[in-house]
Design a protein around this motif. Sequence first.
Motif, mmCIF file in Angstrom:
data_model
loop_
_atom_site.group_PDB
_atom_site.id
_atom_site.type_symbol
_atom_site.label_atom_id
_atom_site.label_comp_id
_atom_site.label_asym_id
_atom_site.label_seq_id
_atom_site.Cartn_x
_atom_site.Cartn_y
_atom_site.Cartn_z
ATOM 1 N N GLY A 370 31.346 33.672 36.225
ATOM 2 C CA GLY A 370 30.277 32.792 35.761
ATOM 3 C C GLY A 370 28.893 33.352 35.999
ATOM 4 O O GLY A 370 27.951 33.033 35.256
ATOM 5 N N ALA A 371 28.767 34.188 37.030
ATOM 6 C CA ALA A 371 27.482 34.810 37.325
ATOM 7 C C ALA A 371 27.294 36.132 36.583
ATOM 8 O O ALA A 371 26.246 36.771 36.737
ATOM 9 N N GLY A 372 28.276 36.536 35.797
ATOM 10 C CA GLY A 372 28.178 37.794 35.062
ATOM 11 C C GLY A 372 28.289 39.017 35.945
ATOM 12 O O GLY A 372 27.886 40.118 35.553
ATOM 13 N N LEU A 373 28.849 38.864 37.142
ATOM 14 C CA LEU A 373 28.894 39.971 38.095
ATOM 15 C C LEU A 373 30.143 40.817 37.978
ATOM 16 O O LEU A 373 30.214 41.900 38.583
ATOM 17 N N VAL A 374 31.146 40.360 37.263
ATOM 18 C CA VAL A 374 32.328 41.169 36.985
ATOM 19 C C VAL A 374 32.587 41.159 35.484
ATOM 20 O O VAL A 374 32.150 40.259 34.763
ATOM 21 N N HIS A 375 33.312 42.163 35.050
ATOM 22 C CA HIS A 375 33.629 42.305 33.628
ATOM 23 C C HIS A 375 34.864 41.470 33.304
ATOM 24 O O HIS A 375 35.998 41.833 33.641
ATOM 25 N N GLY A 376 34.665 40.346 32.649
ATOM 26 C CA GLY A 376 35.780 39.477 32.301
ATOM 27 C C GLY A 376 36.749 40.096 31.323
ATOM 28 O O GLY A 376 37.908 39.694 31.255
ATOM 29 N N GLY A 377 36.297 41.082 30.556
ATOM 30 C CA GLY A 377 37.167 41.721 29.575
ATOM 31 C C GLY A 377 38.003 42.853 30.123
ATOM 32 O O GLY A 377 38.779 43.464 29.383
ATOM 33 N N ALA A 378 37.872 43.156 31.421
ATOM 34 C CA ALA A 378 38.670 44.238 32.012
ATOM 35 C C ALA A 378 40.153 43.901 31.925
ATOM 36 O O ALA A 378 40.570 42.760 32.102
ATOM 37 N N ARG A 379 40.970 44.920 31.683
ATOM 38 C CA ARG A 379 42.410 44.710 31.502
ATOM 39 C C ARG A 379 43.085 44.411 32.840
ATOM 40 O O ARG A 379 42.614 44.831 33.901
ATOM 41 N N THR A 380 44.194 43.722 32.776
ATOM 42 C CA THR A 380 44.973 43.384 33.960
ATOM 43 C C THR A 380 46.457 43.478 33.645
ATOM 44 O O THR A 380 46.851 43.517 32.472
ATOM 45 N N VAL A 381 47.276 43.482 34.682
ATOM 46 C CA VAL A 381 48.720 43.486 34.471
ATOM 47 C C VAL A 381 49.244 42.089 34.173
ATOM 48 O O VAL A 381 50.375 41.931 33.682
ATOM 49 N N GLY A 382 48.424 41.056 34.432
ATOM 50 C CA GLY A 382 48.925 39.699 34.309
ATOM 51 C C GLY A 382 48.588 38.993 33.026
ATOM 52 O O GLY A 382 49.113 37.916 32.750
ATOM 53 N N GLY A 383 47.704 39.549 32.223
ATOM 54 C CA GLY A 383 47.300 38.876 31.002
ATOM 55 C C GLY A 383 46.342 39.733 30.223
ATOM 56 O O GLY A 383 46.214 40.931 30.451
ATOM 57 N N ALA A 384 45.645 39.103 29.295
ATOM 58 C CA ALA A 384 44.767 39.855 28.419
ATOM 59 C C ALA A 384 43.591 40.466 29.163
ATOM 60 O O ALA A 384 43.157 41.565 28.846
ATOM 61 N N SER A 385 43.068 39.764 30.163
ATOM 62 C CA SER A 385 41.860 40.254 30.821
ATOM 63 C C SER A 385 41.668 39.523 32.144
ATOM 64 O O SER A 385 42.375 38.561 32.467
ATOM 65 N N LEU A 386 40.648 39.949 32.908
ATOM 66 C CA LEU A 386 40.324 39.306 34.168
ATOM 67 C C LEU A 386 39.904 37.855 33.962
ATOM 68 O O LEU A 386 40.040 37.030 34.880
ATOM 69 N N ALA A 387 39.420 37.523 32.788
ATOM 70 C CA ALA A 387 39.038 36.137 32.514
ATOM 71 C C ALA A 387 40.206 35.174 32.680
ATOM 72 O O ALA A 387 40.001 33.963 32.843
ATOM 73 N N GLU A 388 41.446 35.689 32.668
ATOM 74 C CA GLU A 388 42.636 34.857 32.855
ATOM 75 C C GLU A 388 42.967 34.650 34.333
ATOM 76 O O GLU A 388 43.943 33.956 34.653
ATOM 77 N N TYR A 389 42.186 35.242 35.239
ATOM 78 C CA TYR A 389 42.558 35.251 36.657
ATOM 79 C C TYR A 389 41.847 34.189 37.490
ATOM 80 O O TYR A 389 42.011 34.160 38.714
#
Length: 614
Positions: A370-389
């Motif tokens: 929410g603060a824009g401090l991490v890249h929500g679009g980064a890939r993960t093993v659990g889903g489409a992106s970090l935004a799912e975490y």
Amino acid sequence: MSALPVSPHPVVARVTERIAARSADRRAAYLGRIADARTAGPARGGLGCANLAHGFAACAPDVKLQLRGDVTPNIAIVSSYNDMLSAHAPLKDYPDVLKAAVAEAGGTAQFAGGVPAMCDGITQGRAGMELSLFSRDVIAMATAVALSHDMFDGALLLGVCDKIVPGLVIGALAFGHLPAILVPAGPMASGLPNAQKAAIRKRFATGEIGRDELLAAESSSYHSSGTCTFYGTANSNQLLMEVMGLHLPGASFVPPHTDLRDALTRAAGRRVVELTDVRGGEYTPIGELLDERAFVNGVVALLATGGSTNHTLHLVAMAAAAGIELTWDDFDELSRVTPLLTRLYPNGTADVNHFHAAGGTGFLIRELLGAGLVHGGARTVGGASLAEYAVVPTLDDGALTWSDAPATSGDAGVLRPASEPFDEHGGLHTVDGNLGRAVVKVSAVERGRRTIEAPARVFGSQDELQAAFAAGELDGRDLVAVVRFQGPAANGMPELHKLTPPLGVLQDRGHRVALVTDGRMSGASGSVPAAIHVSPEAAAGGPLARVRDGDVIRLDADKGLLEVLVPDDEFAAREPVAPPSGAVHGTGRELFGAFRRAVGPAERGAGVFDGVAG
């Protein structure tokens, strides 16, 4: 539910772009190599008949039949299990659990190899600690040996503590065309309160209590299987692996031997099959997943939680293994815009179980997104992106599911939203000056103690400092303790935790105290300001080798200064003190001479593979 997409903070975007630009050639070369390693169909398809027969000779008949074919993905299990270390003891039954889960998903799995796991808590102040940092690179090599048989289409990496997780990741990145999931074990239940533990250690340091009372307290702190609960390197590892996308969401701090922990472990086994190239649709190789965004996300999460200073080494080394050049300047710039959102021991009194109960990684990730401090679009093993975490795992009638992280923290004394941080800046600062560059963990240090200007007292080991403290030589004055020849080339860069109680006692007595060293303090760095990982180290001719007793040293963690107040020409003319002479023997240290000769500087990760991904 996905977190709302937010544009990256300008500094986060700028640092990420700068990393990508400086790494462009090395990263492209690395990605080219892992693309060349990718195979059509299962990796074992390229093996000769005798090779393949050796590879499945010990398997059950049904598994042999599957491995003879060319449609079943085969997963490597690489584990750091041993039953001496509490954090790794729960991994004993994981291979069978994971094999069954992989089979449910239509794959096969084999235990490909074990890697060593040593405990810094056991080796503190002992000769064995001089092997500790190098064990990371041994683990990386052991992981590579396990994966080298061309039998595998993915990997499940079982590890928790200190050097183990970074070593597993570095080894897996050498096989970056394979998907890999880190499978954690979870923390032990909370024991003796951390404030009480710290107080008892200080009482022992001053001779107020004896060994029996100290051992009773320590045994109440470290009392069962599972990870130690303070927020040191082990638990920093777990949080970083989740934020960097290598854990399933919410997997980091679920206790061992629970139904939810078992469900998450089984889910990791099923999930890695879906990520293989054999299945096609969600192919997610670890070498592509761990890109510049993932490493920036890891640095920000470390800073936002006041995590272990060891990761100023490990993140740099892991990034290098992926062809990415991450520097301490990147840490420092990100720290200046990252708020401190947690208070966990040693930066507070709470432990990771309190953090987990307050909202844990799901709450933290949502706040950083929410603060824009991490890249929500980064890939993960659990889903489409970090935004799912930004979620928490739960069991619904025995089935694993995820729900949105809580909207508010369950304990604002432990975990806070980005709008109400404990501090406006992150937990780590970089300092620079005529003594070199160093890292300071400021999250546990009161603001009024982050600056000191005092005479130096120089020591060649932590034993020398402890002896001087016991003799009363350090009382009655302000002090900057310089402990040199503790860098990677000198003696493997041991952690110097034995210094925390005596320096803390001196500070409690009203003295202004600081530590300057080319050694490590790790996640348990305390309330005394400590400029650690000084680079270049004394054994490599660094400026620490020219410091003398009585030289006035200025450390300003907020302004980023580390200086000896001696005229430049006088300081430059001094003859550096030579490192301790003589061969290093005992506790296996003689086997690591090649590592001490080959190791790179702390600022580049203190690894023996320096430049290997270039």
